[in-house]
Design a protein around this motif. Structure first.
Motif, PDB file in Angstrom:
ATOM      1  N   GLU A  54       7.988   9.111   7.202  1.00 30.67           N
ATOM      2  CA  GLU A  54       8.594   8.296   8.109  1.00 30.67           C
ATOM      3  C   GLU A  54       8.182   6.984   7.908  1.00 30.67           C
ATOM      4  O   GLU A  54       8.947   6.015   8.275  1.00 30.67           O
ATOM      5  N   VAL A  55       7.131   6.414   7.430  1.00 24.75           N
ATOM      6  CA  VAL A  55       6.749   5.051   7.065  1.00 24.75           C
ATOM      7  C   VAL A  55       7.704   4.511   5.846  1.00 24.75           C
ATOM      8  O   VAL A  55       8.214   3.390   6.042  1.00 24.75           O
ATOM      9  N   VAL A  56       7.997   5.374   4.894  1.00 22.95           N
ATOM     10  CA  VAL A  56       9.139   4.713   4.085  1.00 22.95           C
ATOM     11  C   VAL A  56      10.276   4.760   4.581  1.00 22.95           C
ATOM     12  O   VAL A  56      10.952   3.460   4.189  1.00 22.95           O
ATOM     13  N   ARG A  57      10.767   5.491   5.383  1.00 22.12           N
ATOM     14  CA  ARG A  57      12.111   5.279   6.070  1.00 22.12           C
ATOM     15  C   ARG A  57      12.003   4.118   6.734  1.00 22.12           C
ATOM     16  O   ARG A  57      12.938   3.199   6.977  1.00 22.12           O
ATOM     17  N   PHE A  58      11.090   3.812   7.830  1.00 20.16           N
ATOM     18  CA  PHE A  58      10.655   2.483   8.467  1.00 20.16           C
ATOM     19  C   PHE A  58      10.722   1.230   7.592  1.00 20.16           C
ATOM     20  O   PHE A  58      11.266   0.416   8.017  1.00 20.16           O
ATOM     21  N   LEU A  59       9.949   1.214   6.644  1.00 21.05           N
ATOM     22  CA  LEU A  59      10.154   0.116   5.579  1.00 21.05           C
ATOM     23  C   LEU A  59      11.385  -0.191   5.175  1.00 21.05           C
ATOM     24  O   LEU A  59      11.712  -1.088   5.147  1.00 21.05           O
ATOM     25  N   ALA A  60      12.004   0.913   4.729  1.00 18.78           N
ATOM     26  CA  ALA A  60      13.506   0.724   4.115  1.00 18.78           C
ATOM     27  C   ALA A  60      14.390  -0.003   5.271  1.00 18.78           C
ATOM     28  O   ALA A  60      14.919  -0.899   4.824  1.00 18.78           O
ATOM     29  N   ALA A  61      14.150   0.587   6.561  1.00 22.92           N
ATOM     30  CA  ALA A  61      14.980  -0.032   7.585  1.00 22.92           C
ATOM     31  C   ALA A  61      14.806  -1.364   7.899  1.00 22.92           C
ATOM     32  O   ALA A  61      15.455  -2.369   8.282  1.00 22.92           O
ATOM     33  N   GLN A  62      13.225  -1.793   7.773  1.00 24.22           N
ATOM     34  CA  GLN A  62      12.756  -2.974   7.901  1.00 24.22           C
ATOM     35  C   GLN A  62      13.376  -3.947   7.034  1.00 24.22           C
ATOM     36  O   GLN A  62      13.728  -5.165   7.081  1.00 24.22           O
ATOM     37  N   VAL A  64      16.143  -3.534   5.185  1.00 23.60           N
ATOM     38  CA  VAL A  64      17.434  -3.891   5.424  1.00 23.60           C
ATOM     39  C   VAL A  64      17.721  -5.080   6.655  1.00 23.60           C
ATOM     40  O   VAL A  64      18.686  -5.775   6.512  1.00 23.60           O
ATOM     41  N   ASP A  65      16.718  -4.942   7.587  1.00 20.90           N
ATOM     42  CA  ASP A  65      16.681  -6.131   8.612  1.00 20.90           C
ATOM     43  C   ASP A  65      16.455  -7.475   8.271  1.00 20.90           C
ATOM     44  O   ASP A  65      16.213  -8.449   9.318  1.00 20.90           O
ATOM     45  N   GLY A  66      15.906  -7.552   6.816  1.00 19.69           N
ATOM     46  CA  GLY A  66      15.540  -8.946   6.479  1.00 19.69           C
ATOM     47  C   GLY A  66      14.131  -8.908   6.240  1.00 19.69           C
ATOM     48  O   GLY A  66      13.588 -10.034   5.739  1.00 19.69           O
ATOM     49  N   VAL A  67      13.074  -8.127   6.659  1.00 15.12           N
ATOM     50  CA  VAL A  67      11.732  -8.211   6.376  1.00 15.12           C
ATOM     51  C   VAL A  67      11.364  -7.955   4.640  1.00 15.12           C
ATOM     52  O   VAL A  67      12.041  -7.153   3.990  1.00 15.12           O
ATOM     53  N   VAL A  68      10.797  -8.913   4.019  1.00 13.46           N
ATOM     54  CA  VAL A  68      10.299  -8.874   2.662  1.00 13.46           C
ATOM     55  C   VAL A  68       9.412  -7.924   2.496  1.00 13.46           C
ATOM     56  O   VAL A  68       8.169  -8.190   3.271  1.00 13.46           O
ATOM     57  N   LEU A  69       9.476  -7.300   1.377  1.00 13.48           N
ATOM     58  CA  LEU A  69       8.206  -6.467   1.120  1.00 13.48           C
ATOM     59  C   LEU A  69       7.360  -7.081  -0.133  1.00 13.48           C
ATOM     60  O   LEU A  69       7.909  -6.700  -1.131  1.00 13.48           O
ATOM     61  N   LEU A  70       6.408  -7.580   0.127  1.00 13.92           N
ATOM     62  CA  LEU A  70       5.542  -8.183  -1.007  1.00 13.92           C
ATOM     63  C   LEU A  70       4.568  -7.123  -1.477  1.00 13.92           C
ATOM     64  O   LEU A  70       4.046  -6.562  -0.829  1.00 13.92           O
ATOM     65  N   GLU A  71       4.357  -7.397  -2.858  1.00 15.77           N
ATOM     66  CA  GLU A  71       3.494  -6.343  -3.584  1.00 15.77           C
ATOM     67  C   GLU A  71       3.591  -4.884  -3.184  1.00 15.77           C
ATOM     68  O   GLU A  71       2.702  -4.201  -3.043  1.00 15.77           O
ATOM     69  N   CYS A  72       4.746  -4.621  -3.120  1.00 11.53           N
ATOM     70  CA  CYS A  72       5.093  -3.029  -2.715  1.00 11.53           C
ATOM     71  C   CYS A  72       4.756  -2.116  -3.918  1.00 11.53           C
ATOM     72  O   CYS A  72       5.409  -2.485  -5.067  1.00 11.53           O
ATOM     73  N   PRO A  73       3.786  -1.509  -3.751  1.00 14.04           N
ATOM     74  CA  PRO A  73       3.480  -0.448  -4.907  1.00 14.04           C
ATOM     75  C   PRO A  73       4.656   0.245  -5.413  1.00 14.04           C
ATOM     76  O   PRO A  73       5.558   0.590  -4.642  1.00 14.04           O
ATOM     77  N   ARG A  74       4.761   0.486  -6.698  1.00 15.84           N
ATOM     78  CA  ARG A  74       5.857   1.104  -7.325  1.00 15.84           C
ATOM     79  C   ARG A  74       6.369   2.452  -6.725  1.00 15.84           C
ATOM     80  O   ARG A  74       7.450   2.588  -6.662  1.00 15.84           O
ATOM     81  N   TYR A  75       5.322   3.288  -6.480  1.00 16.67           N
ATOM     82  CA  TYR A  75       5.726   4.556  -5.729  1.00 16.67           C
ATOM     83  C   TYR A  75       6.532   4.260  -4.494  1.00 16.67           C
ATOM     84  O   TYR A  75       7.258   5.153  -4.386  1.00 16.67           O
ATOM     85  N   ILE A  76       6.099   3.467  -3.778  1.00 19.04           N
ATOM     86  CA  ILE A  76       6.766   3.298  -2.516  1.00 19.04           C
ATOM     87  C   ILE A  76       8.203   2.620  -2.849  1.00 19.04           C
ATOM     88  O   ILE A  76       9.201   2.997  -2.345  1.00 19.04           O
ATOM     89  N   ARG A  77       8.234   1.663  -3.641  1.00 18.12           N
ATOM     90  CA  ARG A  77       9.553   1.131  -3.777  1.00 18.12           C
ATOM     91  C   ARG A  77      10.565   2.209  -4.387  1.00 18.12           C
ATOM     92  O   ARG A  77      11.713   2.450  -4.195  1.00 18.12           O
ATOM     93  N   GLU A  78       9.907   3.173  -5.251  1.00 20.95           N
ATOM     94  CA  GLU A  78      10.895   4.155  -5.938  1.00 20.95           C
ATOM     95  C   GLU A  78      11.135   5.211  -4.776  1.00 20.95           C
ATOM     96  O   GLU A  78      12.619   5.595  -4.692  1.00 20.95           O
ATOM     97  N   TRP A  79      10.377   5.452  -3.897  1.00 19.29           N
ATOM     98  CA  TRP A  79      10.563   6.428  -2.601  1.00 19.29           C
ATOM     99  C   TRP A  79      11.692   5.989  -1.893  1.00 19.29           C
ATOM    100  O   TRP A  79      12.582   6.476  -1.471  1.00 19.29           O
ATOM    101  N   ILE A  80      11.656   4.572  -1.521  1.00 23.88           N
ATOM    102  CA  ILE A  80      12.496   4.028  -0.658  1.00 23.88           C
ATOM    103  C   ILE A  80      14.033   4.098  -1.398  1.00 23.88           C
ATOM    104  O   ILE A  80      15.088   4.414  -0.601  1.00 23.88           O
ATOM    105  N   ALA A  81      13.958   3.746  -2.910  1.00 25.66           N
ATOM    106  CA  ALA A  81      15.354   4.055  -3.427  1.00 25.66           C
ATOM    107  C   ALA A  81      15.750   5.381  -3.391  1.00 25.66           C
ATOM    108  O   ALA A  81      16.877   5.619  -3.177  1.00 25.66           O
ATOM    109  N   ARG A  82      15.002   6.364  -3.389  1.00 24.38           N
ATOM    110  CA  ARG A  82      15.304   7.782  -3.597  1.00 24.38           C
ATOM    111  C   ARG A  82      16.006   7.986  -1.986  1.00 24.38           C
ATOM    112  O   ARG A  82      16.834   8.742  -1.973  1.00 24.38           O
ATOM    113  N   GLU A  83      15.192   7.623  -0.800  1.00 24.26           N
ATOM    114  CA  GLU A  83      15.544   7.851   0.460  1.00 24.26           C
ATOM    115  C   GLU A  83      16.991   7.098   0.741  1.00 24.26           C
ATOM    116  O   GLU A  83      17.779   7.573   1.282  1.00 24.26           O
TER     117      GLU A  83
END
Length: 99
Positions: A54-62, A64-83
């Motif tokens: 749910e946090v990954v989905r939340f981060l992905a939505a944020q 899309v709404d213009g929030v920048v994800l700094l120093e996002c760990p690779r596993y989170i970035r890959e998970w967002i892409a898969r979602e």
């Protein structure tokens, strides 16, 4: 370690540093901080150690709404892409618009 939220504001952009384990139960607290600092917001995830789906989905939505994800760990970035790719493959309206 549970979630720790540190905020900094430079007059233009707010940075929310999210440290530790981030779970669905924490989303209300994060959203309260978002409301304080919109429209220019950055999430620093350099010290995020664990997230749930749910946090990954939340981060992905944020993002899309213009929030920048700094120093996002690779596993989170890959998970967002898969979602996002799974969302597209299950969304018939979006597939129809691509044709």
């Amino acid at each position: 370690m549970t979630l720790k939220i540190e905020s900094a504001f430079d007059g233009k952009t707010a940075t929310l540093r999210l440290c530790g384990r981030i779970e669905e139960d924490h989303l209300d607290a994060i959203q309260a901080e978002i409301r304080r600092f919109l429209p220019h917001l950055v999430f620093d995830l350099g010290e995020a150690t664990l997230v749930d789906r749910e946090v990954v989905r939340f981060l992905a939505a944020q993002e899309v709404d213009g929030v920048v994800l700094l120093e996002c760990p690779r596993y989170i970035r890959e998970w967002i892409a898969r979602e996002r790719s799974q969302e597209r493959s299950f969304n018939p309206i979006e597939k129809e618009n691509e044709l």
